[in-house]
Design an enzyme around this catalytic site. Sequence first.
Site, PDB file in Angstrom:
ATOM      1  N   GLY A  20     -41.547  17.943  -0.008  1.00 24.88           N
ATOM      2  CA  GLY A  20     -40.224  17.921  -0.136  1.00 24.88           C
ATOM      3  C   GLY A  20     -39.142  17.994   1.090  1.00 24.88           C
ATOM      4  O   GLY A  20     -39.339  17.276   1.824  1.00 24.88           O
ATOM      5  N   ILE A  21     -38.118  18.878   0.757  1.00 23.38           N
ATOM      6  CA  ILE A  21     -37.098  18.919   1.518  1.00 23.38           C
ATOM      7  C   ILE A  21     -37.585  19.600   2.942  1.00 23.38           C
ATOM      8  O   ILE A  21     -37.125  18.793   4.098  1.00 23.38           O
ATOM      9  CB  ILE A  21     -35.961  19.790   0.918  1.00 23.38           C
ATOM     10  CG1 ILE A  21     -35.475  19.232  -0.229  1.00 23.38           C
ATOM     11  CG2 ILE A  21     -34.952  20.148   2.105  1.00 23.38           C
ATOM     12  CD1 ILE A  21     -34.344  20.278  -0.726  1.00 23.38           C
ATOM     13  N   ASP A  49     -47.105  32.650   5.614  1.00 28.91           N
ATOM     14  CA  ASP A  49     -46.397  32.840   4.220  1.00 28.91           C
ATOM     15  C   ASP A  49     -45.233  33.451   4.541  1.00 28.91           C
ATOM     16  O   ASP A  49     -45.097  34.702   5.492  1.00 28.91           O
ATOM     17  CB  ASP A  49     -47.349  33.895   3.520  1.00 28.91           C
ATOM     18  CG  ASP A  49     -46.714  34.437   2.216  1.00 28.91           C
ATOM     19  OD1 ASP A  49     -45.555  34.313   2.085  1.00 28.91           O
ATOM     20  OD2 ASP A  49     -47.297  35.094   1.478  1.00 28.91           O
ATOM     21  N   ASN A  58     -36.562  27.145   4.788  1.00 25.84           N
ATOM     22  CA  ASN A  58     -36.688  26.318   3.742  1.00 25.84           C
ATOM     23  C   ASN A  58     -37.551  26.591   2.617  1.00 25.84           C
ATOM     24  O   ASN A  58     -37.140  26.364   1.629  1.00 25.84           O
ATOM     25  CB  ASN A  58     -36.827  24.866   4.300  1.00 25.84           C
ATOM     26  CG  ASN A  58     -37.139  23.951   3.318  1.00 25.84           C
ATOM     27  OD1 ASN A  58     -36.492  23.266   2.513  1.00 25.84           O
ATOM     28  ND2 ASN A  58     -38.599  23.765   2.889  1.00 25.84           N
ATOM     29  N   TYR A  89     -33.888  32.568  -9.775  1.00 15.93           N
ATOM     30  CA  TYR A  89     -33.438  31.881  -8.552  1.00 15.93           C
ATOM     31  C   TYR A  89     -31.947  31.673  -8.606  1.00 15.93           C
ATOM     32  O   TYR A  89     -31.770  31.997  -7.229  1.00 15.93           O
ATOM     33  CB  TYR A  89     -34.044  30.331  -9.066  1.00 15.93           C
ATOM     34  CG  TYR A  89     -33.908  29.321  -8.181  1.00 15.93           C
ATOM     35  CD1 TYR A  89     -34.776  29.115  -7.385  1.00 15.93           C
ATOM     36  CD2 TYR A  89     -32.834  28.406  -8.246  1.00 15.93           C
ATOM     37  CE1 TYR A  89     -34.870  27.878  -6.355  1.00 15.93           C
ATOM     38  CE2 TYR A  89     -32.544  27.207  -7.330  1.00 15.93           C
ATOM     39  CZ  TYR A  89     -33.791  27.100  -6.354  1.00 15.93           C
ATOM     40  OH  TYR A  89     -33.641  26.100  -5.368  1.00 15.93           O
ATOM     41  N   LYS A 128     -30.854  32.879  -4.748  1.00 16.31           N
ATOM     42  CA  LYS A 128     -30.009  31.911  -3.935  1.00 16.31           C
ATOM     43  C   LYS A 128     -28.681  32.514  -3.590  1.00 16.31           C
ATOM     44  O   LYS A 128     -28.009  32.050  -2.420  1.00 16.31           O
ATOM     45  CB  LYS A 128     -29.909  30.521  -4.501  1.00 16.31           C
ATOM     46  CG  LYS A 128     -31.313  29.975  -4.739  1.00 16.31           C
ATOM     47  CD  LYS A 128     -31.820  29.542  -3.283  1.00 16.31           C
ATOM     48  CE  LYS A 128     -33.097  28.932  -3.249  1.00 16.31           C
ATOM     49  NZ  LYS A 128     -33.649  28.459  -1.988  1.00 16.31           N
ATOM     50  N   THR A 155     -37.983  16.473  -5.929  1.00 17.49           N
ATOM     51  CA  THR A 155     -39.272  17.117  -5.300  1.00 17.49           C
ATOM     52  C   THR A 155     -40.006  17.703  -6.265  1.00 17.49           C
ATOM     53  O   THR A 155     -39.721  17.838  -7.614  1.00 17.49           O
ATOM     54  CB  THR A 155     -38.723  18.199  -4.291  1.00 17.49           C
ATOM     55  OG1 THR A 155     -38.241  19.398  -5.003  1.00 17.49           O
ATOM     56  CG2 THR A 155     -37.699  17.905  -3.403  1.00 17.49           C
ATOM     57  N   LEU A 202     -40.529  20.772  -6.654  1.00 16.62           N
ATOM     58  CA  LEU A 202     -40.135  22.072  -7.159  1.00 16.62           C
ATOM     59  C   LEU A 202     -39.387  21.870  -8.463  1.00 16.62           C
ATOM     60  O   LEU A 202     -39.625  22.787  -9.366  1.00 16.62           O
ATOM     61  CB  LEU A 202     -38.984  22.651  -6.040  1.00 16.62           C
ATOM     62  CG  LEU A 202     -38.360  23.730  -6.553  1.00 16.62           C
ATOM     63  CD1 LEU A 202     -38.565  24.843  -5.408  1.00 16.62           C
ATOM     64  CD2 LEU A 202     -37.061  23.679  -6.801  1.00 16.62           C
TER      65      LEU A 202
HETATM   66  N1  LIG Z   1     -35.417  20.515  -5.100  1.00 13.99           N
HETATM   67  C1  LIG Z   1     -34.510  20.955  -5.387  1.00 13.99           C
HETATM   68  O1  LIG Z   1     -33.565  20.600  -6.359  1.00 13.99           O
HETATM   69  C2  LIG Z   1     -33.633  22.106  -4.578  1.00 13.99           C
HETATM   70  C3  LIG Z   1     -32.250  22.104  -4.872  1.00 13.99           C
HETATM   71  C4  LIG Z   1     -31.631  23.032  -4.170  1.00 13.99           C
HETATM   72  C5  LIG Z   1     -32.319  24.051  -3.202  1.00 13.99           C
HETATM   73  N2  LIG Z   1     -33.623  23.699  -3.252  1.00 13.99           N
HETATM   74  C6  LIG Z   1     -34.291  24.538  -2.015  1.00 13.99           C
HETATM   75  O2  LIG Z   1     -34.697  23.731  -1.011  1.00 13.99           O
HETATM   76  C7  LIG Z   1     -35.976  24.419  -0.704  1.00 13.99           C
HETATM   77  C8  LIG Z   1     -37.223  23.468  -0.509  1.00 13.99           C
HETATM   78  O3  LIG Z   1     -37.352  22.937  -1.837  1.00 13.99           O
HETATM   79  P1  LIG Z   1     -38.214  21.804  -2.521  1.00 13.99           P
HETATM   80  O4  LIG Z   1     -37.493  20.993  -3.569  1.00 13.99           O
HETATM   81  O5  LIG Z   1     -38.537  20.794  -1.081  1.00 13.99           O
HETATM   82  O6  LIG Z   1     -39.539  22.496  -2.887  1.00 13.99           O
HETATM   83  P2  LIG Z   1     -41.051  21.919  -2.791  1.00 13.99           P
HETATM   84  O7  LIG Z   1     -41.720  22.834  -3.755  1.00 13.99           O
HETATM   85  O8  LIG Z   1     -41.334  20.610  -2.885  1.00 13.99           O
HETATM   86  O9  LIG Z   1     -41.561  22.649  -1.309  1.00 13.99           O
HETATM   87  C9  LIG Z   1     -41.515  23.972  -0.957  1.00 13.99           C
HETATM   88  C10 LIG Z   1     -42.359  24.326  -0.106  1.00 13.99           C
HETATM   89  O10 LIG Z   1     -42.273  25.778   0.407  1.00 13.99           O
HETATM   90  C11 LIG Z   1     -43.636  26.051   0.157  1.00 13.99           C
HETATM   91  N3  LIG Z   1     -43.621  27.766   0.149  1.00 13.99           N
HETATM   92  C12 LIG Z   1     -43.669  28.278  -1.128  1.00 13.99           C
HETATM   93  N4  LIG Z   1     -43.699  29.712  -1.037  1.00 13.99           N
HETATM   94  C13 LIG Z   1     -43.767  29.886   0.506  1.00 13.99           C
HETATM   95  C14 LIG Z   1     -44.136  30.977   0.958  1.00 13.99           C
HETATM   96  N5  LIG Z   1     -44.398  32.031   0.327  1.00 13.99           N
HETATM   97  N6  LIG Z   1     -44.128  30.991   2.246  1.00 13.99           N
HETATM   98  C15 LIG Z   1     -44.197  29.598   2.856  1.00 13.99           C
HETATM   99  N7  LIG Z   1     -44.020  28.567   2.466  1.00 13.99           N
HETATM  100  C16 LIG Z   1     -43.716  28.524   1.012  1.00 13.99           C
HETATM  101  C17 LIG Z   1     -44.597  25.386  -0.636  1.00 13.99           C
HETATM  102  O11 LIG Z   1     -45.891  25.417  -0.289  1.00 13.99           O
HETATM  103  C18 LIG Z   1     -44.119  23.972  -0.413  1.00 13.99           C
HETATM  104  O12 LIG Z   1     -44.580  23.368   0.619  1.00 13.99           O
HETATM  105  C19 LIG Z   1     -36.209  25.677  -1.235  1.00 13.99           C
HETATM  106  O13 LIG Z   1     -35.773  26.803  -0.892  1.00 13.99           O
HETATM  107  C20 LIG Z   1     -35.600  25.175  -2.671  1.00 13.99           C
HETATM  108  O14 LIG Z   1     -35.048  26.539  -3.354  1.00 13.99           O
HETATM  109  C21 LIG Z   1     -34.426  22.635  -3.877  1.00 13.99           C
END
Ligand SMILES: NC(=O)c1ccc[n+]([C@@H]2O[C@H](COP(=O)([O-])OP(=O)(O)OC[C@H]3O[C@@H](n4cnc5c(N)ncnc54)[C@H](O)[C@@H]3O)[C@@H](O)[C@H]2O)c1
Length: 256
Positions: A17-18, A62, A90, A154, A158, A191, A193
């Site tokens: 993801g991000i 973690d 992230n 959530y 945030k 992503t 998520l």
């Molecule tokens: N996708 C969206 O629409 C979106 C929008 C706004 C904000 N975000 C934020 O961006 C960030 C990344 O999101 P994403 O969409 O890439 O999600 P994702 O689920 O694709 O990736 C998240 C990653 O975080 C890891 N993770 C989860 N719990 C963890 C922990 N306890 N310790 C270490 N790693 C851990 C997961 O294994 C995963 O690889 C997050 O903080 C999410 O809240 C995402």
Amino acid sequence: MSRLDGKHVLVTGAGRGIGLATVAACLDAGARVLATDLAPKPGEALQALIDRDLPVDYRQQDVTREADWAAIAAHVEQHCGGVLDVVVNNAGIALMGTVEDTALGDWQRTLDVNLTGVFLGTKTAVRLMRARGGSIINVSSIEAMIGEPLVAAYNASKGGVRTFTKSAAVHCARQGYGIRVNSIHPGFTDTALVSGAVATLTPDRAADFVGDVMRRIPMGRLARPEEIARPIVFLASDDASYMTGAELVVDGGHLA
Ligand SMILES: NC(=O)c1ccc[n+]([C@@H]2O[C@H](COP(=O)([O-])OP(=O)(O)OC[C@H]3O[C@@H](n4cnc5c(N)ncnc54)[C@H](O)[C@@H]3O)[C@@H](O)[C@H]2O)c1
């Protein structure tokens, strides 16, 4: 393009993801990257970057565990000469639930990962950076600014990241540490998520939710992860040298 030549960058939740896109964007900008995630070994995409001999290393972490942050700090001391220029907090999770149907366990897990993880990451980063300065980017969300009934926990996590970031930013600036602390607020991004959270809804509720979200995005599409990663590189770089305690919204016009 903002540059990070020779800078040491840590990205949490970097497996996909991000986070994964941020690792790639930081490497493109000339950084050396320490990527961390829950899995003991890097996934295929990260391994492919490592196999290309790019300056990227992987550690299991973690973000909710203080001991894991101590281990990352020890790694930075031993293998990077104690130098850490950028931390991207992230890692995050999204569990669907309104105020009425969110179980206490889901609430606590969400706050642990999304808020406590950012607190521990920022605290560790400040300790490592305060002698020579740096940039901390906390990944929040547009969900810090609006109430989305289906993601009560959530929203809370945030929103906490948004204000905690300002607290840390003002502290670091007043201490004269040369550390900037900013939050980024992505809109809906394509992503696992998002797809994973939507998949936990009934088909009818999922269709309503997705339809409602798409109607609210003026650009008419989700962000691609790299469209969030590039603004993260900007915040990390000296191009953002006068930005601290700021919130950078990257949402295709959603909040506008
Ligand atoms: N996708 C969206 O629409 C979106 C929008 C706004 C904000 N975000 C934020 O961006 C960030 C990344 O999101 P994403 O969409 O890439 O999600 P994702 O689920 O694709 O990736 C998240 C990653 O975080 C890891 N993770 C989860 N719990 C963890 C922990 N306890 N310790 C270490 N790693 C851990 C997961 O294994 C995963 O690889 C997050 O903080 C999410 O809240 C995402």
